[in-house]
Design a protein around this motif. Sequence first.
Motif, PDB file in Angstrom:
ATOM      1  N   LEU A   6       0.806  -1.212   0.000  1.00  0.00           N
ATOM      2  CA  LEU A   6       0.000   0.000   0.000  1.00  0.00           C
ATOM      3  C   LEU A   6       0.840   1.262   0.000  1.00  0.00           C
ATOM      4  O   LEU A   6       0.537   2.235  -0.662  1.00  0.00           O
ATOM      5  CB  LEU A   6      -0.910  -0.019   1.220  1.00  0.00           C
ATOM      6  N   PHE A   7       1.914   1.237   0.751  1.00  0.00           N
ATOM      7  CA  PHE A   7       2.672   2.468   0.926  1.00  0.00           C
ATOM      8  C   PHE A   7       3.941   2.506   0.080  1.00  0.00           C
ATOM      9  O   PHE A   7       4.797   3.340   0.291  1.00  0.00           O
ATOM     10  CB  PHE A   7       3.010   2.673   2.400  1.00  0.00           C
ATOM     11  N   LYS A   9       5.553   3.851  -2.393  1.00  0.00           N
ATOM     12  CA  LYS A   9       5.368   4.997  -3.288  1.00  0.00           C
ATOM     13  C   LYS A   9       6.515   5.118  -4.290  1.00  0.00           C
ATOM     14  O   LYS A   9       6.400   5.801  -5.286  1.00  0.00           O
ATOM     15  CB  LYS A   9       5.307   6.282  -2.467  1.00  0.00           C
ATOM     16  N   ARG A 195      -8.132   0.450  -3.454  1.00  0.00           N
ATOM     17  CA  ARG A 195      -7.224   0.536  -2.308  1.00  0.00           C
ATOM     18  C   ARG A 195      -7.274   1.911  -1.649  1.00  0.00           C
ATOM     19  O   ARG A 195      -6.527   2.175  -0.711  1.00  0.00           O
ATOM     20  CB  ARG A 195      -5.799   0.238  -2.765  1.00  0.00           C
ATOM     21  N   SER A 196      -8.122   2.781  -2.173  1.00  0.00           N
ATOM     22  CA  SER A 196      -8.220   4.135  -1.601  1.00  0.00           C
ATOM     23  C   SER A 196      -9.203   4.132  -0.432  1.00  0.00           C
ATOM     24  O   SER A 196      -9.884   3.132  -0.173  1.00  0.00           O
ATOM     25  CB  SER A 196      -8.709   5.103  -2.670  1.00  0.00           C
ATOM     26  N   THR A 197      -9.277   5.271   0.238  1.00  0.00           N
ATOM     27  CA  THR A 197     -10.233   5.404   1.338  1.00  0.00           C
ATOM     28  C   THR A 197     -11.649   5.144   0.834  1.00  0.00           C
ATOM     29  O   THR A 197     -12.426   4.436   1.478  1.00  0.00           O
ATOM     30  CB  THR A 197     -10.143   6.829   1.915  1.00  0.00           C
ATOM     31  N   PHE A 198     -11.962   5.696  -0.331  1.00  0.00           N
ATOM     32  CA  PHE A 198     -13.305   5.502  -0.878  1.00  0.00           C
ATOM     33  C   PHE A 198     -13.573   4.021  -1.159  1.00  0.00           C
ATOM     34  O   PHE A 198     -14.635   3.493  -0.825  1.00  0.00           O
ATOM     35  CB  PHE A 198     -13.480   6.317  -2.162  1.00  0.00           C
ATOM     36  N   TYR A 217     -20.567   7.489   8.320  1.00  0.00           N
ATOM     37  CA  TYR A 217     -20.613   7.508   6.857  1.00  0.00           C
ATOM     38  C   TYR A 217     -22.056   7.640   6.368  1.00  0.00           C
ATOM     39  O   TYR A 217     -22.950   6.966   6.893  1.00  0.00           O
ATOM     40  CB  TYR A 217     -20.012   6.218   6.278  1.00  0.00           C
TER      41      TYR A 217
ATOM     42  N   TYR B 114      -9.084   2.187  10.844  1.00  0.00           N
ATOM     43  CA  TYR B 114      -8.831   3.374  10.013  1.00  0.00           C
ATOM     44  C   TYR B 114     -10.150   3.977   9.515  1.00  0.00           C
ATOM     45  O   TYR B 114     -10.354   5.193   9.588  1.00  0.00           O
ATOM     46  CB  TYR B 114      -7.936   2.992   8.819  1.00  0.00           C
ATOM     47  N   ARG B 118     -11.603   7.647  10.124  1.00  0.00           N
ATOM     48  CA  ARG B 118     -11.837   8.508   8.965  1.00  0.00           C
ATOM     49  C   ARG B 118     -13.294   8.973   8.890  1.00  0.00           C
ATOM     50  O   ARG B 118     -13.585  10.057   8.383  1.00  0.00           O
ATOM     51  CB  ARG B 118     -11.458   7.731   7.689  1.00  0.00           C
ATOM     52  N   SER B 126     -12.041  10.291  -0.464  1.00  0.00           N
ATOM     53  CA  SER B 126     -10.729  10.402  -1.104  1.00  0.00           C
ATOM     54  C   SER B 126     -10.426   9.178  -1.977  1.00  0.00           C
ATOM     55  O   SER B 126     -10.615   8.035  -1.554  1.00  0.00           O
ATOM     56  CB  SER B 126      -9.651  10.551  -0.031  1.00  0.00           C
ATOM     57  N   LEU B 127      -9.934   9.466  -3.177  1.00  0.00           N
ATOM     58  CA  LEU B 127      -9.563   8.370  -4.073  1.00  0.00           C
ATOM     59  C   LEU B 127      -8.077   8.070  -3.975  1.00  0.00           C
ATOM     60  O   LEU B 127      -7.527   7.354  -4.803  1.00  0.00           O
ATOM     61  CB  LEU B 127      -9.947   8.715  -5.514  1.00  0.00           C
ATOM     62  N   LYS B 128      -7.446   8.657  -2.949  1.00  0.00           N
ATOM     63  CA  LYS B 128      -6.028   8.378  -2.738  1.00  0.00           C
ATOM     64  C   LYS B 128      -5.879   7.264  -1.706  1.00  0.00           C
ATOM     65  O   LYS B 128      -6.723   7.104  -0.823  1.00  0.00           O
ATOM     66  CB  LYS B 128      -5.334   9.629  -2.195  1.00  0.00           C
ATOM     67  N   ARG B 129      -4.784   6.565  -1.813  1.00  0.00           N
ATOM     68  CA  ARG B 129      -4.493   5.569  -0.789  1.00  0.00           C
ATOM     69  C   ARG B 129      -4.103   6.295   0.500  1.00  0.00           C
ATOM     70  O   ARG B 129      -3.386   7.297   0.435  1.00  0.00           O
ATOM     71  CB  ARG B 129      -3.330   4.699  -1.224  1.00  0.00           C
ATOM     72  N   PRO B 130      -4.544   5.806   1.665  1.00  0.00           N
ATOM     73  CA  PRO B 130      -4.166   6.480   2.914  1.00  0.00           C
ATOM     74  C   PRO B 130      -2.651   6.397   3.139  1.00  0.00           C
ATOM     75  O   PRO B 130      -2.070   5.322   3.037  1.00  0.00           O
ATOM     76  CB  PRO B 130      -4.937   5.710   3.980  1.00  0.00           C
ATOM     77  N   ALA B 131      -2.028   7.529   3.414  1.00  0.00           N
ATOM     78  CA  ALA B 131      -0.582   7.552   3.637  1.00  0.00           C
ATOM     79  C   ALA B 131      -0.282   7.235   5.099  1.00  0.00           C
ATOM     80  O   ALA B 131      -1.147   7.375   5.972  1.00  0.00           O
ATOM     81  CB  ALA B 131      -0.033   8.926   3.276  1.00  0.00           C
ATOM     82  N   LEU B 132       0.949   6.802   5.344  1.00  0.00           N
ATOM     83  CA  LEU B 132       1.338   6.442   6.721  1.00  0.00           C
ATOM     84  C   LEU B 132       1.234   7.627   7.664  1.00  0.00           C
ATOM     85  O   LEU B 132       0.941   7.464   8.847  1.00  0.00           O
ATOM     86  CB  LEU B 132       2.771   5.907   6.731  1.00  0.00           C
ATOM     87  N   MET B 137      -4.834   7.575   9.946  1.00  0.00           N
ATOM     88  CA  MET B 137      -4.063   6.331  10.021  1.00  0.00           C
ATOM     89  C   MET B 137      -3.246   6.302  11.309  1.00  0.00           C
ATOM     90  O   MET B 137      -3.154   5.266  11.980  1.00  0.00           O
ATOM     91  CB  MET B 137      -3.164   6.212   8.781  1.00  0.00           C
TER      92      MET B 137
END
Lengths: 356, 263
Positions: A6-7, A9, A195-198, A217, B114, B118, B126-132, B137
């Motif tokens: 996941l991380f 980058k 894999r995103s929050t959404f 939510y 998480y 959130r 958010s369509l981004k992956r959660p960052a550390l 998180m």
Amino acid sequence: MDTDRLFNKSNPFAAIPAWSWIIGLLLILYPSFASDFFTYQIGAYSLLLGTVALSLMMLAGYGGMVSLAQLTVAGLAGYLMAILGDNSVGVMGLGWPWWLAVIVSVFAAAIFSAFIGAISVRTEGIYTIMITLAIAVAFFYFVRQNYTLFNGFTGFAGVEPPTLFGIYWRDPVPFYYLSLAVATGFVGAVLNASRSTFGLSLMAIRDNPRRMRALGYNVAAHRIAAYFMSGIIAGTAGVLLVWFNGRISPGTVGVDVVIDILVIAVVGGLRHPIGPFLGAIAFVLLENFAIDLIDRERFNTVIGLAFLLVVIFSPDGILGLWKRLRPKLRLGKSVPSAAAGTTPTDSHVSESVKEV
Amino acid sequence: MPATDALSRLQSAGLYALELEAVNRHFGALVALADINLTVRSGERRAVLGSNGAGKTTLFNAITGDFPPTTGRVRFFGEDVTDLPTYERVRRGLRRTYQISQLFGGLSVIDNIYLACRGVTRRRYSLKRPALDDTSMQAAETLLEAVHLESSRDVLVAELSYGRQRQLEIALALAGAPRLILLDEPAAGLSPAERGELIEILGSLPEHIGYIIIEHDMDVALRVAQSVTMMHNGRIFKEGTPEEIENDPEVQELYLGIGHGHG
């Protein structure tokens, strides 16, 4: 969630498994060894049907919402291309530039999808299927009976893609690559979104909507947003489908085709975005070559039997068959456990299929 | 609204976490809650006791909005939340746990926490992956340690033991700055050691976080609560300190069965 994956980058491509690169290479080289028929009628068409089915996979696999109106959404985008752009039947055809017609058609399809979501998200399972089927049937009859806007039974013909960079994009090879680029882009986008929050919250809503409400939510809004995103995918595929056929009529959005999309998604597998494309290839091959084995009128019998066999023997579709066969093909090698895969949809796909 | 009412409302806003005013809940002809008037101070720890069918869980559902009251008003920190959906109440600091664990079995433990962190913040779409270094998180990692689930961080929830699922249930309720938590039989089915851990977690909560706990185990209930509300047949039957309730002859007769000679 696999934290390392996941991380990571530094190199997002590092997470892509080796088999994906091999399949990608084969897909790129495909037109060099396939005939025009196989490139266009089999290859490009499979990619387009797979993309429509991908929009269903996203809703059903990640969100637990089985919508039968995905082809309807694609159909609306196709019709709008004929209405806003050019066609050869002398009805509508507003002559907008192709890029503007594409943007408006896809956006309108996404809004239409969100509207379908808004009236169906408070239902579950079989009721979602019934509501979305009702919308699909209503759309079919509407376009068949409306001559002012949709030109009724005849529909539209002469809907052409633009000639851009000196390339006529309806030629088999360019169109194949256009379809491949769109399909690959959406598979990547769906995987990334999962894999995103959404994406995580969508899967959690699928697992337990009540608990998600108790965590703050707005479950209905999340589901509608998912419908909107799936509408972008289906709408884009709809634009390409009308370019592919050059025409669109009520038959394009008929109930039988609407159900074909569900069959494709389920036969392929709902637990990974690649599933709908496997289903589409199987479907298109059967559609083209079943008549060599059996009478043309019996085509749907063959499709129905194939659907039954897959659902009976592998509720996770062709992907599930592969998952079962893989350990046997890897005799002697260590086999990762199902849990280690941490594919977020694994444990719930069979439930979605049962609902279907 | 008369000025005096508005004034008292303002005064109570800082004092009461929760106010229930003549709350009724009917399911067809069945009266599940009848004329409930209840106030819980900010930071108060309250136990709700009663036999099966007394209306305890329905009371929780009326407070959270899962089953809104048929009539009556619910106020949360002075704000009338009766007509608000559940998620809006939650965003204001109201949390709950469930009698039967309500978790996301297809996701890992850390993903569950998480999402809970959130849920009350922005960027839920958010369509981004959660960052550390994402605040939610980081909050989730802290909470993971607080409920002693570090060793199960990446385990799928469906594969967790029952006791650990109950711990996770508590973690979800503690996420995202709660002000009042409704705990529905959190100790049910736990081993004595796990109960001890639960009591320790509840005891270590910051003072400003209040809770209402439904608990059949009198030992647990009386150890973690400052006040007790007894319910019977959808009504509030008695209120008082744990000692008062424990020694009340009517409660003993009704709830503990003492006085009839058959235990």
